[in-house]
Design an enzyme around this catalytic site. Structure first.
Site, mmCIF file in Angstrom:
data_model
loop_
_atom_site.group_PDB
_atom_site.id
_atom_site.type_symbol
_atom_site.label_atom_id
_atom_site.label_comp_id
_atom_site.label_asym_id
_atom_site.label_seq_id
_atom_site.Cartn_x
_atom_site.Cartn_y
_atom_site.Cartn_z
ATOM 1 N N ASP A 117 -0.769 5.267 0.823
ATOM 2 C CA ASP A 117 -0.768 6.066 1.660
ATOM 3 C C ASP A 117 -0.843 5.586 3.552
ATOM 4 O OD1 ASP A 117 -1.044 8.566 0.066
ATOM 5 O OD2 ASP A 117 -2.871 7.534 -0.261
ATOM 6 N N ASP A 130 0.504 -1.288 -0.111
ATOM 7 C CA ASP A 130 -0.218 -0.335 0.047
ATOM 8 C C ASP A 130 1.069 1.446 -0.148
ATOM 9 O OD1 ASP A 130 -2.804 2.092 0.361
ATOM 10 O OD2 ASP A 130 -1.510 1.872 2.845
#
Length: 279
Positions: A117, A115
């Site tokens: 953010d 991922d």
């Protein structure tokens, strides 16, 4: 398109505390007014989906619908509060896989889905004096500056991941923001592929990263993500991380390197991940 649909993030608990305090003062000064959350013009930009106890879709062979623009996840609960939901391992046809065929050089490697953010970086429209990157993002004809902070030890983490795994960036943010951030972040070409919001499954208010659509054996796929809602279909494949905002003393990525060194040697990842959860 407004700025609420560009970046997928969780809410910063520090900001939530300030908002909560402000609400209490307003309520005490005028009890006849209804309580409203105090929000800036950009605060919806970081809003996240609140429902983490989502159920998977009923088993069928129909392709999952792609997501419409919507807001994102709220502050994620701890992993032991998230219901483990098995879903059928229905293989898509090769033409519908999200990833290209694995290269010969990485055929024997496990695949790590990472991922962006609050896992590797934190981004904000508010100016940050120590920002590592400033990325211009066009929204409805206006260019906005997005200030990006790198999580401590992210460079060392990514370089090691690139040595050990086939690495894929998978974010629920839009490519117009995430792609230039990845260009600046990944100086070593670690990410063999980049997947954005359109590759997620929009399921009951959440952007879910359905690992069964990647085109890789699930027993060789690991997802690294701060949002349990993102991997609600495959929690047994997850290495959860805490959401990161600005703590420059954070060592989580550094601490994870020995874990991934062990996972890189596993022919199937479930046993080791189950043992880690049991601890």
């Amino acid at each position: 398109m407004d700025n609420t649909s560009i970046i997928t993030q969780v809410a910063n608990p520090k900001e939530e505390e300030i908002i909560s305090s402000s609400q209490e003062k307003v309520s005490q000064s005028n009890s006849s007014l209804k309580k409203h959350r105090s929000r800036s013009i950009f605060s919806p930009f970081f809003c996240c989906f609140r429902n983490y106890n989502v159920e998977p879709p009923a088993p069928n062979n129909k392709p999952c619908a792609l997501p419409p623009p919507a807001e994102e996840n709220g502050s994620p609960p701890k992993c032991d509060q998230v219901q483990v939901i098995p879903i059928p391992n229905v293989r898509a046809s090769p033409a519908k896989y999200l990833l290209p065929e694995v290269s010969i050089n990485e055929y024997s490697k496990n695949c790590v889905v990472i991922d962006l953010d609050e896992t590797l970086v934190h981004s904000s429209f508010k100016p940050i004096s120590n920002a590592d990157f400033i990325v211009p993002v066009e929204i409805d004809g206006t260019v906005h500056q997005v200030y990006v902070l790198k999580r401590p030890h992210v460079d060392e983490f990514l370089q090691k991941m690139g040595e050990l795994f086939e690495c894929v960036l998978f974010t629920a943010s839009l490519a117009k923001y995430a792609d230039p951030v990845a260009d600046l972040l990944d100086q070593w070409g670690v990410f063999r592929a980049r997947l954005f919001r359109e590759s997620c499954v929009f399921h009951r208010g959440n952007y879910v990263k359905d690992l069964s659509r990647l085109g890789r054996e699930l027993s060789k796929v690991i997802i690294v993500d701060n949002s349990p809602a993102s991997y609600i279909f495959h929690p047994e494949n997850a290495v959860p991380v805490q959401s990161w905002f600005d703590d420059m003393t954070d060592t989580e990525l550094l601490d994870l390197i020995p874990v991934f060194e062990g996972l890189s040697r596993e022919s199937e990842i479930y046993t080791m991940l189950q043992n880690l959860r049991a601890r």
